[in-house]
Motif scaffolding. Structure first.
Motif, short mmCIF file in Angstrom:
data_model
loop_
_atom_site.label_atom_id
_atom_site.label_comp_id
_atom_site.label_asym_id
_atom_site.label_seq_id
_atom_site.Cartn_x
_atom_site.Cartn_y
_atom_site.Cartn_z
N THR A 262 0.84 -1.21 0.00
CA THR A 262 0.00 0.00 0.00
C THR A 262 0.87 1.26 0.00
OG1 THR A 262 -1.71 -1.21 1.21
CG2 THR A 262 -1.89 1.19 1.17
N GLN A 263 2.00 1.20 0.70
CA GLN A 263 2.91 2.36 0.70
C GLN A 263 3.48 2.60 -0.69
OE1 GLN A 263 2.90 4.20 3.45
NE2 GLN A 263 1.60 2.57 4.31
N ILE A 264 3.84 1.52 -1.38
CA ILE A 264 4.37 1.66 -2.75
C ILE A 264 3.30 2.25 -3.66
CG2 ILE A 264 5.25 0.43 -4.78
CD1 ILE A 264 6.49 -1.62 -2.84
N ALA A 265 2.06 1.76 -3.53
CA ALA A 265 0.96 2.27 -4.36
C ALA A 265 0.73 3.76 -4.10
CB ALA A 265 -0.31 1.47 -4.10
N ALA A 266 0.73 4.15 -2.83
CA ALA A 266 0.52 5.57 -2.50
C ALA A 266 1.66 6.42 -3.04
CB ALA A 266 0.38 5.73 -0.99
N ALA A 267 2.89 5.90 -2.94
CA ALA A 267 4.04 6.65 -3.47
C ALA A 267 3.93 6.83 -4.97
CB ALA A 267 5.34 5.92 -3.11
N LEU A 268 3.44 5.81 -5.67
CA LEU A 268 3.25 5.92 -7.12
C LEU A 268 2.22 7.00 -7.45
CD1 LEU A 268 3.30 2.14 -8.07
CD2 LEU A 268 4.91 3.87 -8.89
N GLY A 269 1.18 7.11 -6.64
CA GLY A 269 0.20 8.18 -6.84
C GLY A 269 0.83 9.54 -6.65
N GLN A 270 1.72 9.66 -5.68
CA GLN A 270 2.37 10.94 -5.40
C GLN A 270 3.40 11.29 -6.47
OE1 GLN A 270 1.56 12.97 -2.97
NE2 GLN A 270 0.52 11.73 -1.42
#
Length: 678
Positions: free
Chosen positions: A482-490
């Motif tokens: 989930t952290q990787i996914a959120a970072a990709l969004g950012q």
């Protein structure tokens, strides 16, 4: 400059005589927007300046061709270009135009300052002049035979058949494009910017000061110009479309478009500053400001030599810190050509691929011609969308969202295991940022997609769906994913802003500063409620790509036609059908208007066999005086018919030109009436 206090970013002003194509987007507008978005995320004070360049000869040529005013042309394309850029998510702080009152005022003040301080030289030269049109002729308004290849319709600055660069003096039998007459040479006075006086300044500033941080292609082109030795360049023109030169003795003259256009960056900044309570001088006259020009390689001389010389002559302005000019983007292994319609037009792309702006932004960034010419193909476009955006990035985000809702009803679990992938995220942010600082947009995008690949590889290796007997391990896996996914969004926002906005909305998080992205391991907190998953990218089917390739192939076929504007061939007839037609040479003896019929003439025509009456709808194309005595081809065995009560016995044959006007089809030499044609 290590830590600028603010940034002024300019994007080359698109020329408002046509729409934008993918070469413009890849060369200037996508990279400049990526850079501006990145700096804003860094919390920087940014003025991102753009607008339409609306003066110059090509606009007047197009206006004459279409029978409208130059203002009509620029109004049309300014709106088209402005809307296209906005729809692609290009985040200008202002997008203005060089026909505005504000720009005229600023440009004239700039010129007057240089004039009052004796920064110009004056020279009287002979130029081509059209006595009938009462106009000095710009190079594009002079046509003649190319001395290199014999093309009878070469321009005064270039032969489009063989590609040779020309001067009007080289043309054989030059003629005016306005009247068709042979122009004369006439004296005229113009004001020149003495570039040679600034040779030492430019050499020290660029060749010594930017040897290590400017692109080699930019540096090399500037060095070539300086090695050849600079010469004075005229900053005024004898035209009626442009910004009037504001000095005595300059009546009928306007500013050279490459004097007026770059001042647009300054006038647009002033306009923006007035609207937003800013001091424009902070962005142009303060040494703590970093000025960056985004351009294509064909504009290097103007942004690295002419405009800096203008600013140096004025005395109050800072010099650009960098001019990261891109090379050219080709299309399907051929040069993009607007005249041949060999282009992917940006506004048409938006119609053909609605809501898929990010796909084109992504592909153009991946293929960006940063250091050499690069190529765009529709097959590669499809592959990058389907394999990378859908298959890698979209697939990973979707898997994380689906699994999070399946296991935890969309609530982010706690971190139970410290996976090394978690600590790697901030290093991706740092590497992406470092590349963007150095205008290495392709490398930055590669790092971004490598993070998406890392996420997929992590999920595939850990297989949380197989660890139902170890719930703590599943929590740790899903927390990290989930952290990787959120970072990709950012981190995706500079490149694919629409998709980035979707990802952040799905995950129910706000944008973070780039500095935070480079320093934290937590992009979404444990216990946070995620939103619902939605499709980010759609697969592009073969049919859509084939339609685009077919469109280009149609252009290729049309380009191979001797007259691309020719009407399609009519249905076939037999030789016997043709033999039935009796076409003869005739002479028009008399002509008069048909009452209450604006388009009709009643003609008396000598066909060699007789003198007959023919009614012809040519009154909009010729005067009565023009046609009496003219020879023409006459279809004599056309069945008689009454027109406005007059019996017409035949038909005159004319050719319909591209401009809609008729022209006689007749023999080169006077021919006896009654001679048959065929």
């Amino acid at each position: 400059m290590s830590q600028p206090k603010r940034y002024t970013i300019t994007a080359a002003l698109p020329y408002a005589n046509g729409p934008l194509h993918i070469g413009h987007m890849a060369g200037v507008y996508v990279p400049s927007d990526i850079y501006a978005r990145f700096l804003r995320r860094k919390g920087k004070d940014v003025a991102f300046i753009g607008g339409s360049d609306e003066h110059g000869i090509p606009i007047t040529i197009r206006a004459k061709k279409e029978g409208v005013t130059p203002q009509d042309i620029v109004d049309r394309y300014h709106e088209n270009i402005k809307n296209t850029l906005a729809n692609f998510g290009v985040t200008f702080d202002i997008y203005s135009r060089t026909t505005s009152d504000k720009h005229r005022e600023v440009a004239q003040d700039f010129f007057k300052t240089l004039y009052d301080n004796n920064k110009f030289t004056e020279d009287i030269t002979e130029q081509f002049y059209d006595e009938d049109a009462h106009e000095f002729l710009a190079d594009r308004y002079i046509r003649g035979e190319c001395p290199k290849c014999g093309n009878p319709d070469a321009y005064g600055d270039q032969c489009e058949k063989c590609g040779s660069t020309l001067s009007p003096e080289e043309l054989i039998n030059p003629r005016s494009a306005l009247s068709g007459n042979t122009p004369i040479r006439k004296e005229t006075k113009n004001w020149y910017l003495p570039l040679d006086q600034y040779q030492d300044f430019l050499s020290k500033w660029i060749l010594e000061g930017h040897k290590n941080d400017w692109k080699s292609s930019v540096y090399g082109q500037v060095k070539s110009w300086l090695d050849d030795g600079l010469k004075p360049r005229a900053m005024t023109r004898d035209l009626n479309w442009g910004i009037p030169v504001p000095v005595d003795g300059a009546e009928g003259k306007v500013m050279y478009v490459w004097f007026d256009a770059p001042i647009g960056y300054i006038s647009f900044t002033q306009e923006w500053a007035e609207q937003n309570g800013k001091n424009w001088k902070d962005y142009w006259q303060n040494e703590e400001t970093k000025l960056v020009h985004f351009i294509g390689k064909d504009n290097i001389v103007f942004h690295c030599i002419i405009f800096p010389t203008m600013m140096k002559a004025h005395g109050d302005y800072i010099m650009p810190d960098n001019v990261p000019a891109n090379e050219f983007l080709n299309l399907e292994d051929d040069k993009i050509s607007t005249s041949r319609n060999w282009a992917v037009w940006a506004h048409e792309y938006l119609e053909d691929f609605p809501n898929q702006q990010d796909t084109l932004r992504y592909v153009l960034t991946a293929n960006m011609p940063e250091n050499k010419d690069n190529n765009f193909t529709w097959k590669d476009f499809q592959t990058k969308n389907n394999s990378e955006l859908v298959g890698i990035l979209g697939n990973f985000i979707n898997r994380v969202m689906v699994l999070s809702h399946k296991y935890y009803e969309g609530i982010v679990p706690t971190k139970t295991i410290e996976f090394e992938e978690l600590t790697e995220i901030k290093y991706f942010a740092k590497r992406i940022g470092d590349h963007l600082e150095k205008y290495e947009f392709r490398a930055a995008l590669t790092e971004y997609m490598n993070l998406a690949r890392l996420g997929n590889q992590f999920l595939q290796a850990q297989e949380p769906w197989k660890k139902g007997d170890d719930p703590e391990a599943v929590k740790g896996i899903m927390y990290t994913a989930t952290q990787i996914a959120a970072a990709l969004g950012q981190l995706g926002e500079p490149f694919i802003p629409f998709a980035s906005e979707k990802i952040l909305a799905m995950m129910n998080v706000e944008k973070m500063s780039w500095d935070d992205l480079e320093s934290t391991d937590e992009f979404v907190k444990a216990g946070h409620q995620l939103g619902q998953s939605e499709l980010i990218f759609a697969k592009i089917e073969d049919e859509a790509i084939e339609a685009q390739i077919n469109k280009l192939n149609e252009s290729k076929v049309k380009n191979n036609m001797t007259n691309p504007n020719a009407e399609p061939q009519k249905e076939l007839i037999s030789f016997d059908d043709f033999q039935k037609m009796d076409i003869r040479i005739g002479t028009i003896l008399e002509a008069k208007k048909v009452e209450k019929a604006d388009k009709l003439f009643e003609l008396k025509v000598d066909t060699g066999m007789d003198v007959r009456t023919i009614v012809s709808g040519i009154a909009e194309h010729f005067t009565l005086e023009e046609i009496v005595g003219k020879q023409a081809m006459v279809l004599t065995n056309l069945a008689p018919r009454k027109i406005r009560g007059i019996e017409s016995n035949g038909m005159l044959l004319f050719a319909d030109k591209a401009d809609g006007k008729l022209t006689f089809v007749n023999p080169e030499e006077e021919t006896p009436n009654g001679v048959q044609v065929g």
